[in-house]
Scaffold this motif. Structure first.
Motif, PDB file in Angstrom:
ATOM      1  N   ALA A 237     -20.079 -11.946  11.315  1.00 57.73           N
ATOM      2  CA  ALA A 237     -20.432 -10.574  10.932  1.00 57.73           C
ATOM      3  C   ALA A 237     -20.946  -9.857  12.173  1.00 57.73           C
ATOM      4  N   ILE A 238     -20.312  -8.751  12.514  1.00 53.97           N
ATOM      5  CA  ILE A 238     -20.754  -7.943  13.653  1.00 53.97           C
ATOM      6  C   ILE A 238     -21.572  -6.785  13.101  1.00 53.97           C
ATOM      7  N   LYS A 239     -22.818  -6.689  13.540  1.00 54.93           N
ATOM      8  CA  LYS A 239     -23.778  -5.747  12.972  1.00 54.93           C
ATOM      9  C   LYS A 239     -23.768  -4.404  13.703  1.00 54.93           C
ATOM     10  N   ASP A 240     -24.184  -3.355  12.984  1.00 50.70           N
ATOM     11  CA  ASP A 240     -24.418  -2.081  13.648  1.00 50.70           C
ATOM     12  C   ASP A 240     -25.890  -2.003  14.064  1.00 50.70           C
ATOM     13  N   ASP A 241     -26.331  -0.869  14.580  1.00 51.63           N
ATOM     14  CA  ASP A 241     -27.708  -0.781  15.072  1.00 51.63           C
ATOM     15  C   ASP A 241     -28.731  -0.657  13.944  1.00 51.63           C
ATOM     16  N   GLN A 242     -28.266  -0.645  12.686  1.00 52.98           N
ATOM     17  CA  GLN A 242     -29.158  -0.703  11.534  1.00 52.98           C
ATOM     18  C   GLN A 242     -29.156  -2.100  10.905  1.00 52.98           C
ATOM     19  N   ASN A 243     -28.566  -3.066  11.635  1.00 56.23           N
ATOM     20  CA  ASN A 243     -28.469  -4.463  11.192  1.00 56.23           C
ATOM     21  C   ASN A 243     -27.626  -4.624   9.925  1.00 56.23           C
ATOM     22  N   LYS A 244     -26.691  -3.721   9.717  1.00 58.82           N
ATOM     23  CA  LYS A 244     -25.756  -3.836   8.605  1.00 58.82           C
ATOM     24  C   LYS A 244     -24.413  -4.337   9.120  1.00 58.82           C
ATOM     25  N   ASP A 245     -23.701  -5.081   8.292  1.00 57.03           N
ATOM     26  CA  ASP A 245     -22.408  -5.620   8.692  1.00 57.03           C
ATOM     27  C   ASP A 245     -21.413  -4.484   8.895  1.00 57.03           C
ATOM     28  N   LEU A 246     -20.895  -4.363  10.124  1.00 54.17           N
ATOM     29  CA  LEU A 246     -19.895  -3.356  10.428  1.00 54.17           C
ATOM     30  C   LEU A 246     -18.498  -3.950  10.308  1.00 54.17           C
TER      31      LEU A 246
ATOM     32  N   ALA B 116      -7.902 -18.609  14.726  1.00 50.63           N
ATOM     33  CA  ALA B 116      -6.758 -17.696  14.685  1.00 50.63           C
ATOM     34  C   ALA B 116      -7.023 -16.499  13.776  1.00 50.63           C
ATOM     35  N   SER B 117      -7.834 -16.692  12.731  1.00 50.95           N
ATOM     36  CA  SER B 117      -8.121 -15.593  11.803  1.00 50.95           C
ATOM     37  C   SER B 117      -8.930 -14.472  12.451  1.00 50.95           C
ATOM     38  N   LEU B 118      -9.559 -14.768  13.607  1.00 54.37           N
ATOM     39  CA  LEU B 118     -10.325 -13.745  14.326  1.00 54.37           C
ATOM     40  C   LEU B 118      -9.481 -13.026  15.376  1.00 54.37           C
ATOM     41  N   SER B 119      -8.209 -13.370  15.445  1.00 53.22           N
ATOM     42  CA  SER B 119      -7.337 -12.740  16.430  1.00 53.22           C
ATOM     43  C   SER B 119      -7.335 -11.226  16.253  1.00 53.22           C
ATOM     44  N   GLY B 120      -7.609 -10.518  17.344  1.00 48.45           N
ATOM     45  CA  GLY B 120      -7.633  -9.061  17.300  1.00 48.45           C
ATOM     46  C   GLY B 120      -8.999  -8.456  17.075  1.00 48.45           C
ATOM     47  N   PHE B 121     -10.036  -9.292  16.877  1.00 44.73           N
ATOM     48  CA  PHE B 121     -11.355  -8.707  16.648  1.00 44.73           C
ATOM     49  C   PHE B 121     -11.853  -7.962  17.885  1.00 44.73           C
ATOM     50  N   GLU B 122     -11.352  -8.362  19.066  1.00 47.38           N
ATOM     51  CA  GLU B 122     -11.747  -7.655  20.280  1.00 47.38           C
ATOM     52  C   GLU B 122     -11.213  -6.220  20.277  1.00 47.38           C
ATOM     53  N   ASN B 123     -10.052  -6.012  19.639  1.00 44.60           N
ATOM     54  CA  ASN B 123      -9.496  -4.656  19.573  1.00 44.60           C
ATOM     55  C   ASN B 123     -10.324  -3.765  18.643  1.00 44.60           C
ATOM     56  N   GLN B 124     -10.847  -4.355  17.580  1.00 39.51           N
ATOM     57  CA  GLN B 124     -11.733  -3.588  16.697  1.00 39.51           C
ATOM     58  C   GLN B 124     -13.004  -3.165  17.431  1.00 39.51           C
ATOM     59  N   ILE B 125     -13.519  -4.072  18.252  1.00 40.20           N
ATOM     60  CA  ILE B 125     -14.705  -3.748  19.044  1.00 40.20           C
ATOM     61  C   ILE B 125     -14.395  -2.625  20.026  1.00 40.20           C
TER      62      ILE B 125
ATOM     63  N   GLN C  84     -14.625   5.160  19.907  1.00 37.74           N
ATOM     64  CA  GLN C  84     -14.946   6.253  18.995  1.00 37.74           C
ATOM     65  C   GLN C  84     -16.436   6.582  18.978  1.00 37.74           C
ATOM     66  N   ASN C  85     -17.245   5.673  19.523  1.00 35.79           N
ATOM     67  CA  ASN C  85     -18.700   5.876  19.535  1.00 35.79           C
ATOM     68  C   ASN C  85     -19.209   5.675  20.967  1.00 35.79           C
ATOM     69  N   GLN C  86     -19.104   6.746  21.737  1.00 37.34           N
ATOM     70  CA  GLN C  86     -19.412   6.661  23.157  1.00 37.34           C
ATOM     71  C   GLN C  86     -20.891   6.463  23.457  1.00 37.34           C
ATOM     72  N   ASP C  87     -21.743   6.586  22.453  1.00 37.26           N
ATOM     73  CA  ASP C  87     -23.174   6.387  22.664  1.00 37.26           C
ATOM     74  C   ASP C  87     -23.608   4.956  22.327  1.00 37.26           C
ATOM     75  N   LYS C  88     -22.645   4.073  22.076  1.00 39.94           N
ATOM     76  CA  LYS C  88     -22.969   2.700  21.679  1.00 39.94           C
ATOM     77  C   LYS C  88     -22.646   1.697  22.780  1.00 39.94           C
ATOM     78  N   GLU C  89     -23.322   0.547  22.686  1.00 32.67           N
ATOM     79  CA  GLU C  89     -23.025  -0.594  23.534  1.00 32.67           C
ATOM     80  C   GLU C  89     -22.994  -1.837  22.655  1.00 32.67           C
ATOM     81  N   LEU C  90     -22.439  -2.926  23.193  1.00 33.95           N
ATOM     82  CA  LEU C  90     -22.368  -4.175  22.441  1.00 33.95           C
ATOM     83  C   LEU C  90     -23.329  -5.185  23.042  1.00 33.95           C
TER      84      LEU C  90
ATOM     85  N   ALA D 197     -23.885 -14.358  18.394  1.00 34.99           N
ATOM     86  CA  ALA D 197     -24.092 -13.198  17.524  1.00 34.99           C
ATOM     87  C   ALA D 197     -23.718 -11.924  18.274  1.00 34.99           C
ATOM     88  N   LEU D 198     -23.122 -10.960  17.567  1.00 38.03           N
ATOM     89  CA  LEU D 198     -22.724  -9.698  18.174  1.00 38.03           C
ATOM     90  C   LEU D 198     -23.276  -8.545  17.341  1.00 38.03           C
TER      91      LEU D 198
END
Length: 308
Positions: free
Chosen positions: A69-78, A98-107, A113-119, A180-181
């Motif tokens: 689960a990759i969280k947003d800055d409110q600790n909710k699953d994004l 293999a089921s996580l293939s492409g998750f880097e593209n979602q990141i 789309q959110n230029q004020d964010k970092e990972l 964790a991300l």
């Protein structure tokens, strides 16, 4: 999957047992009617065993392969996935199912789309691993960071760190999880670092490629550059093409300009005003490494972007 469902059922019953033990009014009344039950309920050994069983079930659940689960800055699953990343007790490599293939593209898309964010990437290690001085936690985080950079994400928008955590490896030496991300909003100092990297960027062209083709790195950078120019409308962009020393100087000057022009055309196609962009070439005249190996020549085949 069946084992996972069975464990969830077991966990539910364990929770119900604990709730009944500590909170259920009916259980309390029954205990008052039967003094023997009071004595059993207050038995410290029985209470300790019940508590330990519950804690063990929670610890086991952490290692059942519950999905990433990759969280947003409110600790909710994004973003959430059925499977998780997996670490091992022998090195800093992170296994990516293999089921996580492409998750880097979602990141990458989210950061675009959110230029004020970092990972923020946190790699875990046990206290024993930390005492050995191996820095496995940070190395595991960097393993994922390097993968994301190859996917075209600006390295300056990724923070990697290590952290001690309590978990147990399975008999085969693996642990489901361990990294964790989550996304975070850039503060003023971090925003200044990111903007500095946007205003001076180097892109690379493949060997023997006559024209520069847009890849994930250029695509993601273009989103950052558009946001930067919208924020600072008086700034302009200079694109400089560079080559290695293979071939004659005049041809290399032309190749450098062609590659720079292709980058300009791509930026314009993505909505950046063409009048803000100037193109030039330095050919082979400004190497950043000796042209004495394929690796060094690849470093010299580059496109430099300067915003001022």
């Amino acid at each position: 999957m069946k084992n996972f469902i069975s464990f969830l059922i077991f966990l539910l019953f364990a929770w119900l047992a604990m709730w009944c033990y500590y909170s259920c009014d009916w259980c309390s009344k029954s205990a008052h009617q039967n003094p023997g039950l009071i004595e059993e309920k207050l038995n410290p050994e029985a209470e300790a065993l019940a508590k330990k069983a519950y804690e063990d079930s929670i610890a086991a659940a952490k290692n059942l392969g519950i999905g990433l689960a990759i969280k947003d800055d409110q600790n909710k699953d994004l973003f959430s996935y059925e499977e998780n990343l997996q670490i091992n007790n022998s090195n800093a490599d992170v296994f990516i199912p293999a089921s996580l293939s492409g998750f880097e593209n979602q990141i990458a898309d989210y950061l675009g789309q959110n230029q004020d964010k970092e990972l923020i990437i946190t790699g875990y290690e046990t206290s024993n691993e930390q005492s050995n001085g191996s820095n496995l936690g940070e190395s595991r985080a960097n393993y994922i960071k390097d993968m994301l950079i190859k996917a075209g994400i600006n390295a300056d928008r990724i923070i990697s760190k290590g952290e001690v955590n309590s978990y147990t490896y399975t008999n085969d030496g693996t642990y489901n999880g361990g990294v964790a991300l989550h996304f975070n909003t850039l503060d003023a100092s971090r925003l200044a670092e990111v903007e500095k990297s946007i205003s001076n960027r180097i892109l690379y062209s493949e060997f023997a490629q006559k024209t520069f083709k847009a890849d994930a790195t250029l695509s993601n950078y273009t989103l950052e550059l558009k946001n930067y120019l919208n924020k600072y409308p008086d700034k302009s962009v200079q694109i400089i093409g560079h080559t290695d020393d293979v071939g004659d100087a005049e041809s290399n000057m032309w190749y450098g300009r062609q590659r720079a022009n292709n980058v300009k055309q791509y930026l314009v196609s993505q909505g950046i005003v063409k009048e803000k962009i100037k193109v030039s070439s330095k050919g082979e005249s400004s190497p950043i490494a000796p042209n004495d190996s394929d690796e060094n020549r690849a470093k010299n085949r580059r496109i430099e972007i300067i915003v001022n």
